[in-house]
Design a protein around this motif. Structure first.
Motif, mmCIF file in Angstrom:
data_model
loop_
_atom_site.group_PDB
_atom_site.id
_atom_site.type_symbol
_atom_site.label_atom_id
_atom_site.label_comp_id
_atom_site.label_asym_id
_atom_site.label_seq_id
_atom_site.Cartn_x
_atom_site.Cartn_y
_atom_site.Cartn_z
ATOM 1 N N TYR A 154 23.121 21.805 -55.330
ATOM 2 C CA TYR A 154 22.675 22.207 -56.663
ATOM 3 C C TYR A 154 21.218 22.656 -56.576
ATOM 4 O O TYR A 154 20.390 22.025 -55.905
ATOM 5 C CB TYR A 154 22.821 21.060 -57.650
ATOM 6 C CG TYR A 154 24.250 20.823 -58.058
ATOM 7 C CD1 TYR A 154 24.840 21.566 -59.081
ATOM 8 C CD2 TYR A 154 25.015 19.854 -57.410
ATOM 9 C CE1 TYR A 154 26.162 21.351 -59.456
ATOM 10 C CE2 TYR A 154 26.343 19.633 -57.783
ATOM 11 C CZ TYR A 154 26.907 20.387 -58.806
ATOM 12 O OH TYR A 154 28.218 20.173 -59.163
ATOM 13 N N ASP B 194 18.214 22.492 -58.026
ATOM 14 C CA ASP B 194 17.262 21.882 -58.951
ATOM 15 C C ASP B 194 15.855 22.312 -58.556
ATOM 16 O O ASP B 194 15.668 23.113 -57.620
ATOM 17 C CB ASP B 194 17.406 20.361 -58.966
ATOM 18 C CG ASP B 194 17.225 19.721 -57.582
ATOM 19 O OD1 ASP B 194 16.663 20.381 -56.677
ATOM 20 O OD2 ASP B 194 17.652 18.565 -57.413
ATOM 21 N N ARG C 10 23.798 27.286 -52.801
ATOM 22 C CA ARG C 10 24.768 26.845 -53.815
ATOM 23 C C ARG C 10 26.192 26.899 -53.278
ATOM 24 O O ARG C 10 27.005 25.999 -53.541
ATOM 25 C CB ARG C 10 24.657 27.717 -55.083
ATOM 26 C CG ARG C 10 25.516 27.176 -56.234
ATOM 27 C CD ARG C 10 24.997 25.834 -56.697
ATOM 28 N NE ARG C 10 25.933 25.133 -57.576
ATOM 29 C CZ ARG C 10 26.854 24.273 -57.168
ATOM 30 N NH1 ARG C 10 26.975 23.968 -55.872
ATOM 31 N NH2 ARG C 10 27.654 23.678 -58.020
ATOM 32 N N GLY D 25 22.042 29.730 -59.326
ATOM 33 C CA GLY D 25 23.235 29.401 -58.555
ATOM 34 C C GLY D 25 23.827 30.631 -57.898
ATOM 35 O O GLY D 25 23.152 31.642 -57.694
ATOM 36 N N GLU E 214 23.966 31.145 -66.104
ATOM 37 C CA GLU E 214 23.775 31.348 -64.672
ATOM 38 C C GLU E 214 24.048 32.791 -64.242
ATOM 39 O O GLU E 214 23.305 33.359 -63.449
ATOM 40 C CB GLU E 214 24.695 30.417 -63.864
ATOM 41 C CG GLU E 214 24.536 30.614 -62.358
ATOM 42 C CD GLU E 214 25.518 29.816 -61.536
ATOM 43 O OE1 GLU E 214 25.917 30.309 -60.461
ATOM 44 O OE2 GLU E 214 25.888 28.706 -61.954
#
Length: 391
Positions: free
Chosen positions: A372, A374, A367, A332, A300
Motif C-alpha cells: 500500500y 502510504d 502497489r 496506486g 485513485e
C-alpha cells in the motif's frame, strides 16, 4: 457549487408531501442488530448527536426490555432535546405504563397483523388482535401521549384487514399508522399501490418502516412518500436486524440532492454521527457505503484524479464537506503523473519530468507487488529516485 446531479430529475414532476417527518430508530431497531448492546451513556450521546442533526423524532428504545433500557430512555426524555422522544410498546398496558414512567412524548405500539404472524407467533384470530390493539391505543391517548400504531408484517397482511385495523386505530385516536415492511418483502411499486389504497380510507399520517433484505428499503421509503405517506423510519448507517433498515444518511441526502427536498437537517454532522454509531455498535461501515463510506470521496484512477483536481464535481455528485467528509487522492496501480505531482506538491518537493515518470512507475510497481502506498512508502520511493529531501 456544492453538488451537481442529473437535470432529468426535475423532468419527472414528482410531488412530495408538504411536511415529512423522519423518526430515527437507531436506538431501538438499530440496537436489535445481533451482538449490539448500547449502555445508557452511549445511547444518550447518540441521541444528542441526532438532535444536533435536527432529527424530528427519536425512538429512544423499548423500556419494558430491562431496567437499564428504562434508565436510558428516561435519561434521553429528560435531556431537554428539541426532538420528540418516543419509545416502543407492545399492545399491553404494562408497556405503556413503563413508557409513561420514562417521561416520553409518545409511543409506537405494535401488533403483528399478517395471518402468518397471527397463526404462528401470536396464536390469535384477526378479531382478537384488533381488539387488543384498540385497547392499548385508547389507554395511551387517555394519558396524553402521541400514539403511532404499527402493523408488523403489514406488507404481507390481507389488504381489507389492514385497512380495517388502521381505520380502527384512527377512530381510537392514533396520530399516525406505520407500514412495517418487516422482512423487506415489498417492491417500490407495491409500496406505491399500498399507500395509495390506504389513503382512500385514512385521514391520518402514514409512515414507512422499511427493512433492507432486498436492498430496497430506501427506494420503498421514497416510493411511500411519493404515494402520500408523510413519515419514514431510519437508522444511522442503515443498521438493524438482518440487512438493516432505511439508512438515515442516504434518505436525507437523496431527498435533499436528488429530489430537492431540504428538511432542514444540519448535514455537516452526518459523518460524525456515523462514526459515533460505528464506534459504539462495533459494526464497521463498509468502505463503499453511500454517503459515509471510507471510499466515497477517495480517488485513485489517473483519469478520475486528473479531472477531480480541476473540478471535483466531475466525479463527485456533491462535495464531501457537506456531510463532514474529506476528499483524498490515493496513489496506486491506476495513478498517473498528475496525481503523483499533486502529492509531491503537498510535500513541497520538486522533481524533474524524468524523475516524475520514474516515481509514477515505482508507485505502480510497488502497489502491484502488494504494498500500500502510504506516506512512508511514497517518501521512500521519492528518496530512492531523487535522493534525500526534507518535508
Amino acid at each position: 457549487m456544492q453538488y451537481y446531479v442529473s437535470p432529468f430529475n426535475k423532468e419527472a414532476k414528482l410531488k412530495f408531501p408538504k411536511k415529512i417527518t423522519i423518526y430515527d430508530t437507531t436506538l431501538r431497531d438499530g440496537e436489535q442488530t445481533p451482538d449490539v448492546c448500547l449502555n445508557p451513556e452511549e445511547k444518550l450521546e447518540i441521541a444528542k448527536k441526532l438532535d444536533e442533526l435536527k432529527i424530528h423524532q427519536i425512538e429512544a428504545g423499548f423500556p419494558i426490555v430491562s431496567n437499564q433500557e428504562r434508565e436510558a430512555v428516561k435519561s434521553i426524555a429528560n435531556e431537554g432535546l428539541n426532538a420528540q422522544i418516543i419509545s416502543l410498546a407492545r399492545t399491553k398496558r404494562e408497556d405503556i405504563d413503563r413508557a409513561l414512567d420514562c417521561d416520553v412524548d409518545g409511543v409506537i405500539t405494535f401488533m403483528a397483523t399478517s395471518d402468518l404472524h397471527l397463526e404462528h407467533k401470536l396464536h390469535l384470530s384477526r378479531e382478537q388482535a384488533l381488539n387488543v390493539c384498540m385497547n392499548s391505543i385508547e389507554y395511551a391517548k387517555d394519558h396524553g401521549l402521541f400514539v403511532a400504531f404499527s402493523a408488523e408484517d403489514a406488507t404481507r397482511t390481507d389488504l381489507d384487514y389492514l385497512k380495517r385495523i388502521y381505520k380502527k386505530a384512527e377512530d381510537f385516536g392514533a396520530d399516525r399508522v406505520h407500514i412495517a415492511d418487516t422482512v423487506g418483502s415489498i417492491s417500490p411499486q407495491g409500496m406505491d399501490f399500498l399507500v395509495k389504497e390506504l389513503k382512500k380510507n385514512l385521514n391520518i399520517d402514514i409512515a414507512m418502516h422499511c427493512h433492507n433484505d432486498f436492498g430496497m428499503a430506501l427506494s420503498n421509503s421514497i416510493s411511500g412518500l411519493l404515494a402520500g405517506g408523510s413519515a419514514v423510519s431510519t437508522t444511522i448507517n442503515g443498521i438493524g436486524e438482518r440487512a438493516g433498515n432505511t439508512s438515515l444518511e442516504e434518505l436525507i441526502m437523496a431527498l435533499r440532492i436528488i429530489y430537492g427536498i431540504d428538511l432542514g437537517f444540519k448535514i455537516k454532522h452526518i459523518q460524525e454521527l456515523s462514526k459515533t454509531v460505528e464506534k459504539y455498535t462495533k459494526l464497521p461501515v463498509h468502505n463503499n457505503k453511500p454517503i459515509v463510506g471510507r471510499n466515497i470521496f477517495r480517488h485513485e484512477s489517473g483519469i478520475h484524479v486528473d479531472a477531480v483536481i480541476e473540478e471535483p464535481l466531475t466525479y463527485e455528485p456533491f462535495l464531501p464537506e457537506m456531510v463532514g467528509q474529506k476528499r483524498q487522492l490515493v496513489l496506486g496501480k491506476h495513478s498517473g503523473c498528475r496525481a503523483v505531482k499533486a502529492k509531491l506538491d503537498q510535500c513541497g518537493v520538486e522533481v524533474t519530468k524524468d524523475e516524475l515518470c520514474k516515481i509514477v512507475e515505482e508507485v505502480k510497481k510497488n502497489r502491484e507487488e502488494g504494498t500500500y502506498i502510504d506516506d512512508e512508502v511514497f517518501n521512500h520511493i521519492v528518496k530512492t529516485v531523487r535522493g534525500p529531501f526534507d518535508i
